[in-house]
Scaffold this active site. Structure first.
Site, PDB file in Angstrom:
ATOM      1  N   ARG A  54       0.857  -1.185   0.000  1.00  0.00           N
ATOM      2  CA  ARG A  54       0.000   0.000   0.000  1.00  0.00           C
ATOM      3  C   ARG A  54       0.894   1.236   0.000  1.00  0.00           C
ATOM      4  O   ARG A  54       1.884   1.283   0.719  1.00  0.00           O
ATOM      5  CB  ARG A  54      -0.933   0.052   1.203  1.00  0.00           C
ATOM      6  N   SER A  57      -0.392   8.004   2.037  1.00  0.00           N
ATOM      7  CA  SER A  57       0.057   9.367   2.290  1.00  0.00           C
ATOM      8  C   SER A  57      -0.297   9.773   3.711  1.00  0.00           C
ATOM      9  O   SER A  57      -1.419   9.533   4.176  1.00  0.00           O
ATOM     10  CB  SER A  57      -0.589  10.336   1.294  1.00  0.00           C
ATOM     11  N   GLU A  58       0.667  10.392   4.372  1.00  0.00           N
ATOM     12  CA  GLU A  58       0.498  10.789   5.766  1.00  0.00           C
ATOM     13  C   GLU A  58      -0.791  11.583   5.974  1.00  0.00           C
ATOM     14  O   GLU A  58      -1.131  12.466   5.191  1.00  0.00           O
ATOM     15  CB  GLU A  58       1.684  11.651   6.191  1.00  0.00           C
ATOM     16  N   CYS A  70     -12.165  11.632   7.250  1.00  0.00           N
ATOM     17  CA  CYS A  70     -11.598  10.906   6.111  1.00  0.00           C
ATOM     18  C   CYS A  70     -11.571   9.419   6.466  1.00  0.00           C
ATOM     19  O   CYS A  70     -11.949   9.027   7.564  1.00  0.00           O
ATOM     20  CB  CYS A  70     -10.189  11.407   5.794  1.00  0.00           C
ATOM     21  N   CYS A  72      -8.639   7.658   6.051  1.00  0.00           N
ATOM     22  CA  CYS A  72      -7.210   7.337   6.016  1.00  0.00           C
ATOM     23  C   CYS A  72      -6.773   6.403   7.137  1.00  0.00           C
ATOM     24  O   CYS A  72      -6.064   5.421   6.904  1.00  0.00           O
ATOM     25  CB  CYS A  72      -6.388   8.622   6.061  1.00  0.00           C
ATOM     26  N   GLN A  75      -7.981   2.875   6.638  1.00  0.00           N
ATOM     27  CA  GLN A  75      -7.290   2.210   5.545  1.00  0.00           C
ATOM     28  C   GLN A  75      -5.869   1.815   5.950  1.00  0.00           C
ATOM     29  O   GLN A  75      -5.390   0.745   5.568  1.00  0.00           O
ATOM     30  CB  GLN A  75      -7.248   3.131   4.326  1.00  0.00           C
ATOM     31  N   GLU A  97       1.079  15.208   3.484  1.00  0.00           N
ATOM     32  CA  GLU A  97      -0.160  15.548   4.189  1.00  0.00           C
ATOM     33  C   GLU A  97      -1.107  16.340   3.277  1.00  0.00           C
ATOM     34  O   GLU A  97      -0.682  17.197   2.490  1.00  0.00           O
ATOM     35  CB  GLU A  97       0.184  16.392   5.421  1.00  0.00           C
ATOM     36  N   ARG A  99      -2.939  15.533   0.641  1.00  0.00           N
ATOM     37  CA  ARG A  99      -2.674  15.347  -0.787  1.00  0.00           C
ATOM     38  C   ARG A  99      -1.600  16.319  -1.269  1.00  0.00           C
ATOM     39  O   ARG A  99      -1.644  16.803  -2.388  1.00  0.00           O
ATOM     40  CB  ARG A  99      -3.962  15.460  -1.616  1.00  0.00           C
ATOM     41  N   ASP A 131      -4.756  17.484  -6.239  1.00  0.00           N
ATOM     42  CA  ASP A 131      -3.872  16.445  -5.725  1.00  0.00           C
ATOM     43  C   ASP A 131      -2.458  16.764  -6.180  1.00  0.00           C
ATOM     44  O   ASP A 131      -2.163  16.754  -7.374  1.00  0.00           O
ATOM     45  CB  ASP A 131      -4.307  15.069  -6.240  1.00  0.00           C
ATOM     46  N   ARG A 133       0.409  15.222  -4.911  1.00  0.00           N
ATOM     47  CA  ARG A 133       1.341  14.206  -4.454  1.00  0.00           C
ATOM     48  C   ARG A 133       2.272  13.740  -5.571  1.00  0.00           C
ATOM     49  O   ARG A 133       1.920  13.758  -6.743  1.00  0.00           O
ATOM     50  CB  ARG A 133       0.565  13.014  -3.882  1.00  0.00           C
TER      51      ARG A 133
END
Length: 205
Positions: A54, A57-58, A70, A72, A75, A97, A99, A131, A133
């Site tokens: 996986r 993202s932090e 969220c 996150c 997940q 952090e 995105r 986004d 990232r």
């Protein structure tokens, strides 16, 4: 995507016991952006094996502060559980952090969302892309861990495309639909409709 490999550097590794099992934690740095990232590995594999991974993202609010705005944190936990259950795997934890807009800007975006904007509109209102990232460091991380074939745990097909562009063979994509709450249902709908994430449509009924 052809990242400059001298931009990225492996630092060190150590044991990391967790509530799910004993992982190894591996430190990496993006010298250009001055960002520190880690990978967690569990179990053993051969170079040609398909390894569950996986890219996460932090998210301080979701991962550490248990926010339900969220999905996150849920997940992250589910991915670590899946890795241990399958006997092997890797979690790439990227310090990106919000995105890619940073923690304090994410809080500003939250305020705009409280006023009625969705997550994409809020980021763009602040002057950012929806986004931001970058996944370039994932190539070095996976090469260091001798992973070339992956089962990618994600609802975001763009992560698979990023890995493929770097020469990583994405054999399978496994959805990770966890942490859906009344607090984040609209957020997840926005990710699906505007960012291309793939969730089961029944989640929004």
């Amino acid at each position: 995507m052809n990242p400059k490999l001298d931009q990225y550097q492996y630092v060190s590794s150590a044991m990391l016991p967790t509530r799910w099992g004993k992982f190894q934690i591996h430190g990496f740095i993006d010298n250009e952006l001055d960002q520190e990232h880690v990978a967690l590995s569990y179990g053993e594999w051969n170079i040609d094996d398909v390894v569950p991974i996986r890219i996460h993202s932090e998210c301080l609010t979701g991962d550490a502060l248990f926010s339900t705005r969220c999905d996150c944190g849920a997940q992250l936990e589910k991915a670590l559980q899946n890795i241990v259950q399958q006997g092997k795997g890797v979690l790439l934890y990227l310090r990106q952090e919000g995105r890619g807009i940073g923690l304090l800007n994410k809080i500003r975006a939250y305020q705009l969302q409280d006023q009625g904007m969705d997550t994409v509109e809020a980021n763009e209102h602040l002057g950012f892309d929806a986004d931001m990232r970058d996944y370039g460091i994932c190539k070095l991380m996976l090469e260091k861990l001798q992973v070339s074939n992956v089962n990618l745990m994600t609802n975001n097909p763009k992560k698979g495309l990023a890995l493929t562009s770097m020469g990583i063979n994405v054999v399978q994509r496994t959805p990770i639909d966890h942490g859906i709450t009344d607090d984040n249902r609209n957020y997840i709908r926005t990710k699906t409709e505007k960012l291309g994430h793939q969730f089961d449509k029944h989640l929004f009924k």
